[in-house]
Design a protein around this motif. Structure first.
Motif, PDB file in Angstrom:
ATOM      1  N   ALA A   1      -5.154   9.752   0.263  1.00  0.00           N
ATOM      2  CA  ALA A   1      -4.846   8.474   0.571  1.00  0.00           C
ATOM      3  C   ALA A   1      -5.816   7.739   0.726  1.00  0.00           C
ATOM      4  O   ALA A   1      -6.028   6.156   0.624  1.00  0.00           O
ATOM      5  N   SER A   2      -6.477   8.036   1.317  1.00  0.00           N
ATOM      6  CA  SER A   2      -7.662   7.569   2.401  1.00  0.00           C
ATOM      7  C   SER A   2      -8.456   6.920   1.124  1.00  0.00           C
ATOM      8  O   SER A   2      -9.302   5.755   1.592  1.00  0.00           O
ATOM      9  N   LEU A   3      -9.259   7.722  -0.236  1.00  0.00           N
ATOM     10  CA  LEU A   3      -9.661   7.020  -1.072  1.00  0.00           C
ATOM     11  C   LEU A   3      -9.056   5.665  -2.129  1.00  0.00           C
ATOM     12  O   LEU A   3      -9.549   4.760  -1.893  1.00  0.00           O
ATOM     13  N   LEU A   4      -8.128   5.973  -1.947  1.00  0.00           N
ATOM     14  CA  LEU A   4      -7.277   4.808  -3.057  1.00  0.00           C
ATOM     15  C   LEU A   4      -6.867   3.740  -1.819  1.00  0.00           C
ATOM     16  O   LEU A   4      -7.614   2.583  -2.256  1.00  0.00           O
TER      17      LEU A   4
ATOM     18  N   THR B   1       1.201  -1.376  -0.791  1.00  0.00           N
ATOM     19  CA  THR B   1       0.074   0.013  -0.270  1.00  0.00           C
ATOM     20  C   THR B   1       0.734   1.571  -0.200  1.00  0.00           C
ATOM     21  O   THR B   1       0.252   2.225  -0.831  1.00  0.00           O
ATOM     22  N   ILE B   2       2.005   0.858   0.631  1.00  0.00           N
ATOM     23  CA  ILE B   2       3.175   2.427   0.402  1.00  0.00           C
ATOM     24  C   ILE B   2       3.332   2.936  -0.829  1.00  0.00           C
ATOM     25  O   ILE B   2       3.468   4.183  -1.283  1.00  0.00           O
TER      26      ILE B   2
ATOM     27  N   LEU C   1       2.072   8.966  10.704  1.00  0.00           N
ATOM     28  CA  LEU C   1       0.804   8.406   9.723  1.00  0.00           C
ATOM     29  C   LEU C   1       2.147   6.744  10.357  1.00  0.00           C
ATOM     30  O   LEU C   1       0.656   5.364   9.892  1.00  0.00           O
ATOM     31  N   LEU C   2       3.138   6.776   9.627  1.00  0.00           N
ATOM     32  CA  LEU C   2       3.131   5.403   9.841  1.00  0.00           C
ATOM     33  C   LEU C   2       3.612   4.551  10.935  1.00  0.00           C
ATOM     34  O   LEU C   2       3.078   3.401  10.754  1.00  0.00           O
TER      35      LEU C   2
ATOM     36  N   PHE D   1      -0.410   4.316   6.749  1.00  0.00           N
ATOM     37  CA  PHE D   1      -0.349   4.096   5.098  1.00  0.00           C
ATOM     38  C   PHE D   1      -0.165   3.063   4.942  1.00  0.00           C
ATOM     39  O   PHE D   1       0.548   2.362   3.792  1.00  0.00           O
ATOM     40  N   SER D   2       0.420   2.112   6.297  1.00  0.00           N
ATOM     41  CA  SER D   2       0.297  -0.116   5.784  1.00  0.00           C
ATOM     42  C   SER D   2      -0.658  -0.232   5.887  1.00  0.00           C
ATOM     43  O   SER D   2      -0.859  -1.682   6.237  1.00  0.00           O
ATOM     44  N   ASN D   3      -1.766  -0.053   5.423  1.00  0.00           N
ATOM     45  CA  ASN D   3      -3.548  -1.225   6.133  1.00  0.00           C
ATOM     46  C   ASN D   3      -3.524  -1.172   6.770  1.00  0.00           C
ATOM     47  O   ASN D   3      -4.159  -2.393   6.699  1.00  0.00           O
ATOM     48  N   LYS D   4      -3.537  -0.606   8.190  1.00  0.00           N
ATOM     49  CA  LYS D   4      -3.380  -1.531   8.817  1.00  0.00           C
ATOM     50  C   LYS D   4      -4.790  -0.510   9.987  1.00  0.00           C
ATOM     51  O   LYS D   4      -5.354  -1.189  11.042  1.00  0.00           O
TER      52      LYS D   4
END
Length: 470
Positions: free
Chosen positions: A357-360, A41-42, A286-287, A292-295
């Motif tokens: 980023a959230s939409l994606l 996802t990153i 955010l990491l 960013f890692s779909n968690k």
């Protein structure tokens, strides 16, 4: 832009899924991450940012900026719509995502690595990596002739991130707010001086009409304001000179851009580094939160999307309307606003970047267009190569030693070039990664970082220093 180089869990896996084998790590020292260990996802979000940033860069490649007031003079024209749509939805947001992911990538580079008993430390690899990035930025600016290079800035700014790699998210966000505040304070000082010059100009004109003599300070302010306005008016001779030089030979273009690139890489760092550093700190925070890692749960991404667009788009529309007024007649902005309206720039770009980023992420989870998310992931995995490729392609299209289209396309026509480059990179990147582990510039950068050639071709079954539990 910056690919992660640490053996870290893939998207959707729990924290205890992957383990480092300390014995292997001590024997080999820090190593590049294997493809199987990347966070998909990153790469996917980085691919979106890489493609999107070309929308903002393209006028710098091929457009005569002094013609923008003429292009935007007619509301409803194709140029007007291109400027307002791109400006409202994307201006600053893709570079913002780039910067966020850069900060995250610098943390990932050091994450789960063990110091080697012999040889360079992780810190040495980290700073070696960034010094090479600074050199790549110089090459991009002075050899590939891209006046808007950001690699130089990222390499230098990234050197400040290392001491904060273990900082808690709340402290990282505090640092981001400080960086934003410094940038806003500097902007306000500049705008305050501009307003003072405007007031001095208006008072001088009033006194002169009344047959009275303005003070020395008022005359100084009047001269400063008149000089500011004169520099913003199209100058036919300057335009002809710029077109002639940018459509000239490689040596002619180099000579034309040399002072501009030199100024950009000195004053640009001093004036523009704060917003990049702000986004890097936000990306580091955010990491840690797993954004960013779909968690995060779907509800978290949906809420971020609603807030990002619900607040960010109205702010962005206000910003772009002010920008239009500034392009057409900055005096109206100075006379109307006591505080420069562009102060909303960083707030809106953070909101919109998180919204995009959230939409994606939601599209990825819903598997609506898996072919597109896979292609974006490949683009993001090769983001360094694709970024430099954009410089090569666009300079060859617009500069005189290529096709010489500089200043020949209308503002909205520039985005036809953008679409063409997008299609090319979305097709090429997945094909390349079928046969190779890295893009060519990623391979070179990694080989220089570790000071040994990295394996390039894909093998039948990729291995990793990471052992899979269970």
């Amino acid at each position: 832009m910056i690919t992660s180089l640490s053996p870290i869990h893939s998207a959707g896996e729990s924290d205890d899924t992957l383990r480092i084998d300390p014995a292997i790590d001590r024997a080999t020292g820090p190593q590049p991450v294997a493809k199987v260990d990347r966070i998909q996802t990153i790469d996917m979000i980085r691919g979106l940012a890489l493609l999107g940033i070309l929308m903002m860069n393209i006028p710098g490649f091929g457009y005569l900026w002094s013609m923008l007031p003429i292009a935007l003079k007619t509301p409803g024209s194709a140029d007007y719509y291109a400027f307002t749509i791109v400006g409202t939805a994307f201006e600053g947001t893709m570079r913002g995502l780039f910067s966020m992911l850069f900060g995250a990538g610098m943390v990932l580079f050091t994450m789960n690595k063990r110091e080697s008993e012999t040889g360079p430390t992780v810190a040495e690899y980290y700073y070696r990596r960034l010094l090479w990035l600074v050199l790549f930025g110089v090459i991009n600016a002075y050899i590939l002739m891209w006046r808007g290079d950001i690699l130089f800035f990222y390499g230098l700014l990234g050197m400040t991130l290392y001491p904060f790699r273990h900082a808690k998210p709340v402290w990282l966000l505090g640092l981001a707010v400080i960086c934003m505040g410094i940038g806003m304070f500097r902007t306000e000082l500049w705008y305050g001086d501009l307003r003072a010059n405007r007031a001095g100009y208006l008072e001088s004109v009033r006194l002169e009409k009344a047959k009275k003599k303005p003070s020395a300070e008022q005359m100084k302010q009047k001269t400063a304001w008149e000089g500011f306005m004169k520099n913003r008016k199209p100058d036919a001779k300057k335009q002809a000179k710029e077109l002639r030089e940018m459509r000239g030979s490689y040596a002619t273009v180099f000579a034309h851009l040399l002072p501009r690139n030199s100024e950009s890489e000195t004053y640009g760092m001093y004036f523009g580094g704060w917003d990049m550093l702000m986004m890097m700190f936000i990306g580091m925070a955010l990491l840690q939160w797993g954004f960013f890692s779909n968690k995060l749960p779907n509800a978290a991404y949906a809420l971020t999307l609603l807030i990002g667009y619900g607040v960010g788009l109205p702010l962005s529309w206000f910003y772009v309307k002010a920008e239009l007024g500034w392009v057409l007649n900055p005096a109206t902005i100075v006379d109307t606003y006591r505080t420069v309206p562009f102060q909303v720039y960083d707030i809106r770009r953070v909101l919109l970047a998180l919204g995009h980023a959230s939409l994606l992420m939601l599209v990825y989870r819903a598997a609506i267009v898996p072919w597109l998310t896979r292609a974006l992931t490949a683009v993001g995995q090769m983001a360094f190569t694709n970024y430099l490729m954009q410089s090569i392609i666009c300079t060859l299209i617009f500069h005189g030693y290529g096709l010489g289209y500089y200043g020949k396309l209308a503002y909205h026509q520039l985005y036809y070039v953008v679409a063409g480059v997008w299609v090319f990179q979305l097709i090429l990147s997945p094909i390349w990664l079928r046969y190779f582990q890295f893009g060519p510039f990623e391979w070179l950068w990694r080989s220089l970082t570790y000071w040994q050639p990295q394996p390039m071709r894909r093998v039948q079954q990729e291995t990793s220093v990471v052992s899979l539990a269970g």
